[in-house]
Design a protein around this motif. Structure first.
Motif, PDB file in Angstrom:
ATOM      1  N   SER A 199      46.320 -73.599  62.975  1.00  0.00           N
ATOM      2  CA  SER A 199      47.246 -72.485  63.157  1.00  0.00           C
ATOM      3  C   SER A 199      47.276 -71.676  61.866  1.00  0.00           C
ATOM      4  O   SER A 199      47.532 -72.226  60.786  1.00  0.00           O
ATOM      5  CB  SER A 199      48.647 -73.011  63.475  1.00  0.00           C
ATOM      6  N   MET A 200      47.004 -70.375  61.968  1.00  0.00           N
ATOM      7  CA  MET A 200      46.976 -69.503  60.798  1.00  0.00           C
ATOM      8  C   MET A 200      47.867 -68.287  61.031  1.00  0.00           C
ATOM      9  O   MET A 200      47.829 -67.679  62.093  1.00  0.00           O
ATOM     10  CB  MET A 200      45.536 -69.031  60.523  1.00  0.00           C
ATOM     11  N   TYR A 201      48.679 -67.970  60.030  1.00  0.00           N
ATOM     12  CA  TYR A 201      49.461 -66.747  60.032  1.00  0.00           C
ATOM     13  C   TYR A 201      48.812 -65.742  59.092  1.00  0.00           C
ATOM     14  O   TYR A 201      48.479 -66.078  57.944  1.00  0.00           O
ATOM     15  CB  TYR A 201      50.894 -67.002  59.576  1.00  0.00           C
ATOM     16  N   LEU A 202      48.624 -64.518  59.572  1.00  0.00           N
ATOM     17  CA  LEU A 202      48.029 -63.438  58.800  1.00  0.00           C
ATOM     18  C   LEU A 202      49.032 -62.301  58.633  1.00  0.00           C
ATOM     19  O   LEU A 202      49.805 -62.011  59.558  1.00  0.00           O
ATOM     20  CB  LEU A 202      46.795 -62.894  59.511  1.00  0.00           C
ATOM     21  N   MET A 203      49.014 -61.686  57.461  1.00  0.00           N
ATOM     22  CA  MET A 203      49.836 -60.490  57.255  1.00  0.00           C
ATOM     23  C   MET A 203      49.004 -59.278  57.657  1.00  0.00           C
ATOM     24  O   MET A 203      48.048 -58.898  56.967  1.00  0.00           O
ATOM     25  CB  MET A 203      50.263 -60.383  55.788  1.00  0.00           C
ATOM     26  N   ALA A 204      49.337 -58.710  58.809  1.00  0.00           N
ATOM     27  CA  ALA A 204      48.599 -57.566  59.350  1.00  0.00           C
ATOM     28  C   ALA A 204      49.582 -56.675  60.097  1.00  0.00           C
ATOM     29  O   ALA A 204      49.591 -56.635  61.330  1.00  0.00           O
ATOM     30  CB  ALA A 204      47.479 -58.031  60.264  1.00  0.00           C
TER      31      ALA A 204
END
Length: 265
Positions: free
Chosen positions: A23-28
């Protein structure tokens, strides 16, 4: 490319959920504001010898916080590279891509109301994109998740509806697949939404036809460009497509979500 955005997204966090699933959270922020349930993003490798991006379904978005979450399986060198990214790393990302569930519903002039009963089904790595749908869809939601063995995300679905589980080895829930769980618990509804491997989608399509339900399927296909230019991810349709004038559709551009009655799988 219309509203498609290409940007550098910073990794906020990453964790391993189970064997090979991350699980990865990206700032976009620009993508988070536009993305809808059922859409996907394409991630580019830092190794320039890998020219093609990897398409990964959007699991959740936080428009206010600017975050996009993906939950993915390591399937090759590209996704293995992504699994080793740490907070602060940047990844080139393009999206949001494709048409989601609600866009397909609106296109057909249908409405989901507070009285609607929807069955939300996901199998394997087709489970993550259904979390965003479960959080947004109106009405009563019955959620059926299918696993090979190890569970992931199932607890996160519980806040949105009754959750039923199937596992191939019978270690949790119904032994078998999602259709076995649906029949065991005599689950019925007005709509059924599904994402998962093709055999599962084929079974969901047959079940919906048997019960007279409307089904929306998110198809899995290998993709190259992700924007509909290369025709590398076509599926067979009942009607001729205006782009190619043959009976097919581009999964990345016309889909990935289709009304089950439109496609041959």
């Amino acid at each position: 490319m219309g509203d498609i955005i290409k940007t550098k997204a910073a990794v906020i966090s990453q964790e391993q959920l189970t064997d090979g699933i991350y699980s990865m959270y990206l700032m976009a922020p620009s993508i988070a504001r536009k993305a809808a349930a059922g859409q996907f993003i394409s991630l580019y490798s830092g190794d320039r010898s890998r020219l093609l991006p990897r398409p990964i379904s959007i699991c959740q978005t936080d428009a206010e916080g600017g975050r996009v979450r993906i939950v993915y399986r390591i399937a090759g060198a590209g996704t293995d590279e992504f699994s080793r990214r740490v907070p602060g790393d940047e990844i080139d990302v393009m999206g949001p891509l494709g048409n989601g569930y609600e866009a397909r519903i609106e296109r057909e002039g249908r409405r989901i109301t507070d009285d609607t009963v929807s069955i939300i089904t996901g199998g394997g790595i087709g489970i993550p994109p259904m979390l965003q749908l479960a959080s947004q869809l109106k009405g009563r939601k019955i959620i059926v998740l299918g696993y090979k063995d190890q569970l992931f995300l199932n607890k996160e679905f519980e806040k949105y509806g009754q959750v039923y589980i199937s596992t191939e080895d019978g270690s949790a829930g119904t032994k078998g697949n999602i259709l076995d769980a649906i029949r065991e618990h005599d689950i019925s509804g007005d709509y059924i939404f599904s994402c998962g491997p093709t055999p599962m989608l084929r079974a969901v399509k047959a079940f919906a036809a048997e019960k007279g339900m409307t089904a929306y399927l998110s198809l899995e296909e290998r993709m190259a460009c992700g924007i509909g230019a290369c025709l590398g991810c076509v599926c067979t349709t009942k009607e001729k497509d205006s782009h190619s004038n043959v009976k097919n559709a581009r999964v990345c551009k016309d889909g990935p979500v289709f009304n089950a009655s439109e496609v041959e799988i």
